[in-house]
Enzyme design. Sequence first.
Site, short mmCIF file in Angstrom:
data_model
loop_
_atom_site.label_atom_id
_atom_site.label_comp_id
_atom_site.label_asym_id
_atom_site.label_seq_id
_atom_site.Cartn_x
_atom_site.Cartn_y
_atom_site.Cartn_z
N LEU A 107 -5.64 -4.18 2.72
CA LEU A 107 -6.43 -3.33 3.60
C LEU A 107 -5.54 -2.17 4.03
CD1 LEU A 107 -9.28 -3.28 4.83
CD2 LEU A 107 -8.36 -4.49 6.83
N ASP A 108 -6.00 -0.93 3.82
CA ASP A 108 -5.20 0.25 4.12
C ASP A 108 -4.72 0.26 5.57
OD1 ASP A 108 -5.41 1.26 1.60
OD2 ASP A 108 -6.95 2.75 2.06
N PRO A 109 -3.56 0.85 5.84
CA PRO A 109 -3.07 0.93 7.23
C PRO A 109 -4.07 1.59 8.17
CG PRO A 109 -1.31 1.49 5.72
CD PRO A 109 -2.55 1.36 4.88
N ASP A 132 0.83 -1.19 0.00
CA ASP A 132 0.00 0.00 0.00
C ASP A 132 0.87 1.25 0.00
OD1 ASP A 132 -2.95 0.87 0.65
OD2 ASP A 132 -1.61 2.17 1.78
#
Length: 369
Positions: free
Chosen positions: A94-96, A11
């Site tokens: 999944l984004d941080p 990401d």
Amino acid sequence: MTVTTTNSVIDAKAAEPPDAEVTIFSGPRADEPRRTNNDPRQKQGKQNQQPRRDKRDVHGWVVLDKPIGMTSTHAVAVLKRLFQAKRAGHAGTLDPLASGGLPIALGEATKTVPFVMDGRKRYRFTVCWGEERDTDDTEGRPVRTSPDRPTADQIRELLPRFTGLIEQIPPQYSAIKVQGERAYDLARDGETVDLKPRPVEIHELILVEHGDNGQSVFEAECGKGTYVRALARDIGRILGCYGHICALRRTIVGPFTEQDMIPLEQLEALCNRAASGEGSLADALLPVETALDDIPALAVTRADAARLHRGQAVLLRGRDAPNSSGTVYVTVAGRLLALAEIGNGELIPKRVFNLSGLTASSARNHESK
């Protein structure tokens, strides 16, 4: 159908910032004496090195309840270390800044990753109105502002426009490749990337809460490739008040729900108990075939299983022979054997599983059925 394992992507926020200090050791300097294998300093260094832990065969799924601040790539590395697993990968970044379900495949489960990635995903997210940011979430810089705030009726009236098959422009800070470069790398360098609209499918989008604090809570169920950050951005633009994501949680990924999720702290505690002989890591695993819930199962005899295991096709005959075609997952004596295609009266193996090693406990096998 040939199933391939999809590599995870890093990401935008997982990458090192441009000013990160990196020291590269490329070998001895020209003025440094060359050390031989007999150099006592080298021997002392080797003695001080920690012994490497042996990797082992681990097969199954762990649905991590990913905490905020952790990248998907880091989460995979942590689980791979905890299980001492040889192979691992995740089924959808999944984004941080997001929390929730991150399905991580270990061992032979990596062969089933595409079936999870192609499944539906459900999110619960909060939009902060009045400000659009360049990352479309709280980490970015404000690029548009407005004193206006939408009413609940204005939001609900707009939602049908964002339901069904729609065109969506990915965020500037996304993993989309542009001429070989990731869009987030170009955006960090100050470039504005012309990203083309892409078709995505939103199966459901509902307004859950709307308060006087300038925030609204939504739930969305969507297909592969949908950016929830872009959804908030576009709704804010049409309403004229602008908006960005300030909280995001994934609650469903393919066959996995919140009931399947396990927090990292609980997983680490289980690993510690297992190391002291008080439990088993198998209790944290879901069976490999959990990812194949939407695919028909076909049981075969041990003789046919032996042929399939060697990569040979099996003729389907008799009154019990299936008259359908397409992908099935094959079992023998209740155990997963292969992914195969039915066609022209034959069962053709496409992916054969070797599940020797650590697998899900019998209790987890029972729960998944």
